[in-house]
Design a protein around this motif. Structure first.
Motif, PDB file in Angstrom:
ATOM      1  N   ALA A 148       0.843  -1.197   0.000  1.00 50.82           N
ATOM      2  CA  ALA A 148       0.000   0.000   0.000  1.00 50.82           C
ATOM      3  C   ALA A 148       0.878   1.247   0.000  1.00 50.82           C
ATOM      4  O   ALA A 148       2.044   1.211   0.400  1.00 50.82           O
ATOM      5  N   ALA A 149       0.290   2.350  -0.460  1.00 51.76           N
ATOM      6  CA  ALA A 149       1.039   3.602  -0.510  1.00 51.76           C
ATOM      7  C   ALA A 149       1.553   3.957   0.875  1.00 51.76           C
ATOM      8  O   ALA A 149       0.828   3.873   1.872  1.00 51.76           O
ATOM      9  N   ILE A 258      -7.332   6.839   6.545  1.00 58.15           N
ATOM     10  CA  ILE A 258      -6.564   7.386   5.436  1.00 58.15           C
ATOM     11  C   ILE A 258      -5.088   7.399   5.829  1.00 58.15           C
ATOM     12  O   ILE A 258      -4.737   7.343   7.018  1.00 58.15           O
ATOM     13  N   THR A 259      -4.226   7.477   4.811  1.00 51.01           N
ATOM     14  CA  THR A 259      -2.785   7.585   5.039  1.00 51.01           C
ATOM     15  C   THR A 259      -2.353   9.002   4.701  1.00 51.01           C
ATOM     16  O   THR A 259      -2.625   9.510   3.606  1.00 51.01           O
ATOM     17  N   VAL A 260      -1.697   9.640   5.663  1.00 49.60           N
ATOM     18  CA  VAL A 260      -1.215  11.008   5.469  1.00 49.60           C
ATOM     19  C   VAL A 260       0.303  11.011   5.498  1.00 49.60           C
ATOM     20  O   VAL A 260       0.949  10.090   6.022  1.00 49.60           O
ATOM     21  N   PHE A 261       0.870  12.033   4.920  1.00 49.69           N
ATOM     22  CA  PHE A 261       2.326  12.189   4.945  1.00 49.69           C
ATOM     23  C   PHE A 261       2.665  13.670   4.959  1.00 49.69           C
ATOM     24  O   PHE A 261       1.826  14.543   4.695  1.00 49.69           O
ATOM     25  N   SER A 262       3.948  13.945   5.265  1.00 47.33           N
ATOM     26  CA  SER A 262       4.428  15.314   5.295  1.00 47.33           C
ATOM     27  C   SER A 262       5.928  15.307   5.080  1.00 47.33           C
ATOM     28  O   SER A 262       6.624  14.335   5.422  1.00 47.33           O
ATOM     29  N   ILE A 301       0.236  18.916   5.902  1.00 47.78           N
ATOM     30  CA  ILE A 301      -0.184  17.507   5.899  1.00 47.78           C
ATOM     31  C   ILE A 301      -0.956  17.243   4.613  1.00 47.78           C
ATOM     32  O   ILE A 301      -1.863  17.995   4.258  1.00 47.78           O
ATOM     33  N   SER A 302      -0.599  16.158   3.929  1.00 49.27           N
ATOM     34  CA  SER A 302      -1.292  15.752   2.699  1.00 49.27           C
ATOM     35  C   SER A 302      -1.771  14.320   2.839  1.00 49.27           C
ATOM     36  O   SER A 302      -1.268  13.546   3.659  1.00 49.27           O
ATOM     37  N   VAL A 303      -2.774  13.986   2.020  1.00 51.32           N
ATOM     38  CA  VAL A 303      -3.313  12.619   1.998  1.00 51.32           C
ATOM     39  C   VAL A 303      -2.692  11.882   0.830  1.00 51.32           C
ATOM     40  O   VAL A 303      -2.590  12.418  -0.283  1.00 51.32           O
ATOM     41  N   VAL A 304      -2.245  10.649   1.073  1.00 54.54           N
ATOM     42  CA  VAL A 304      -1.674   9.827   0.007  1.00 54.54           C
ATOM     43  C   VAL A 304      -2.742   9.594  -1.058  1.00 54.54           C
ATOM     44  O   VAL A 304      -3.878   9.213  -0.751  1.00 54.54           O
ATOM     45  N   GLY A 305      -2.393   9.860  -2.303  1.00 56.39           N
ATOM     46  CA  GLY A 305      -3.339   9.704  -3.388  1.00 56.39           C
ATOM     47  C   GLY A 305      -4.132  10.951  -3.676  1.00 56.39           C
ATOM     48  O   GLY A 305      -5.091  10.906  -4.451  1.00 56.39           O
ATOM     49  N   ASP A 306      -3.785  12.062  -3.035  1.00 52.33           N
ATOM     50  CA  ASP A 306      -4.461  13.346  -3.267  1.00 52.33           C
ATOM     51  C   ASP A 306      -5.947  13.282  -2.972  1.00 52.33           C
ATOM     52  O   ASP A 306      -6.757  13.975  -3.589  1.00 52.33           O
TER      53      ASP A 306
END
Length: 420
Positions: A148-149, A258-262, A301-306
């Motif tokens: 998974a992403a 959801i999966t978030v990243f930064s 903070i962004s969500v994987v997959g926009d």
């Protein structure tokens, strides 16, 4: 004198032989009359048994055709021939045969007597003897898909690295590799799988007729979340209150996680474990809501997959209750002209249930109890009443009593009498 006796005895030998043959014929005739011979096809095919094969050779094909045969035997023997497992056998003897192709005769062996084999097929079988070969080969693991992403997969680990391939020499020599396939598509946690092994030739086609020891292996792969990525739940924020007399039955969000990243991993670590939605307005709602709602993402903070929106499903239902309506008079419908009907009891008790808002609006004329007597002849009848409700969302829970007695009579008009 002795010679004369011998000559007389010699002249009597033909008579003795003739008498013996006649007695034997009489005996055979008597036995045959009591237990006659019967000729029939054996009721089930006989598998072919291989004997004398060199243990270092392998037979191809391994499963030989069965034999069908016709026997002639006394009637008394047929039950034993059929019921005894080894009474009839079909055998091919491979003693002394080296690798090669042979047409080997089939031998029929019968343990009971007297039985005669009338015919059987096949009389020969064509076999191929090959040298048995075993080879130890490495196991190739093919990994399909990606995690998974936001996740990485470590190199897979196998519980063993080699397999022994056995079978006919010609087939073993075709094997280019022994392969197992592991699919890690979309995996977000470590996996352990039992995988089947398959022998393939140089073109990637399966090679048949082989034995693999073992035929399965266990593969394990560790799936780790990448630094700066994190799984968080989605928290729905509601605004307002549903309409009076209604209640919330369910709140669901898709996807729930959801999966978030930064670019700043610390900001991901500092998250409370959830991301809120923007407020969902449910003011005066009287029905279910399905709305796409944006996420209230913190800065950086962004969500994987926009993915910036989630589907929020809010369940709304009316608050229900019940009400008891006593002494509702029973109305008669369908009565033919010239007839009268008497109902007993004349009033019933009805219990209704439904939304509180509708029950509060209920008026006396909104509920009617009716008995339909159309096509009923004069006399006494038990009729089930019907309840008509003008407010469609209300339900009838019970009627007491469930049936009423209806007496139908012909109506007569009073005639005046004359006085003298």
């Amino acid at each position: 004198m002795i010679w004369g006796w011998l000559r007389r005895a010699w002249r009597m030998v033909p008579a003795f032989v003739t008498a013996f043959l006649l007695a034997l014929a009489v005996w055979v005739s008597a036995v045959t009359a009591n237990d006659p011979n019967e000729e029939a096809v054996y009721p089930r095919p006989i598998p072919i048994t291989v004997v004398g094969k060199d243990p270092n050779l392998i037979l191809s094909p391994e499963d030989l055709n069965s034999v069908t045969l016709t026997l002639r035997a006394p009637r008394s023997l047929w039950n034993s021939l059929i019921n005894e497992p080894d009474a009839v056998r079909a055998v091919v003897d491979l003693t002394g045969l080296a690798p090669g192709t042979y047409a080997v005769p089939v031998q029929i062996q019968i343990s009971l007597r007297p039985v005669r084999v009338v015919s059987y097929t096949p009389k020969t079988v064509t076999i191929n003897l090959e040298r048995l070969e075993s080879r130890e080969m490495p196991i190739k693991l093919v990994v399909n898909g990606t995690p998974a992403a936001g996740y990485n997969a470590d190199p897979p680990q196998l519980n063993r690295s080699t397999v022994v391939v056995s079978g006919p020499q010609s087939q073993v020599q075709k094997v280019a590799e022994v392969q197992a396939v592991l699919d890690i598509s979309g995996a977000s946690e470590s996996l352990t799988r039992t995988l089947a092994l398959q022998a393939l030739d140089a073109n990637g086609n399966p090679v048949s007729g082989l034995t693999l020891v073992p035929d399965r292996i266990t593969a394990s792969v560790s799936i780790r979340q990448r630094f700066g990525y994190r799984n968080v739940v989605v928290k729905v924020v509601l605004q307002g209150q549903v309409a009076s007399g209604y209640r919330l039955t369910n709140i669901a969000v898709f996807p729930p996680v959801i999966t978030v990243f930064s670019e700043d991993p610390q900001s991901v670590t500092d998250l409370p474990g959830y991301i809120e939605t923007v407020p969902v307005n449910i003011a005066n709602a009287k029905d279910d809501l399905d709305v796409l709602v944006p996420l209230n993402l913190p800065p950086g903070i962004s969500v994987v997959g926009d993915q910036t929106q989630v589907l929020v499903r809010v369940g709304v239902a009316a608050i229900e209750s019940s009400v008891t309506l006593p002494n509702l008079r029973v109305e008669v419908s369908g009565l033919a002209p010239g007839y009268a009907a008497t109902v007993s009891p004349e009033a019933l008790t009805v219990i209704l249930s439904g939304p509180v808002a509708l029950l509060d609006r209920l008026q006396p004329g909104d509920v009617r109890v009716i008995v339909n007597v159309q096509d009923l002849p004069p006399g006494t009848h038990q009729v089930t009443p019907m309840v008509e409700i003008l407010l469609s969302d209300l339900r009838v829970e019970s009627i007491q009593p469930e049936t009423v007695e209806v007496v139908i009579t012909r109506s007569t008009a009073a005639t005046p009498t004359r006085r003298p």
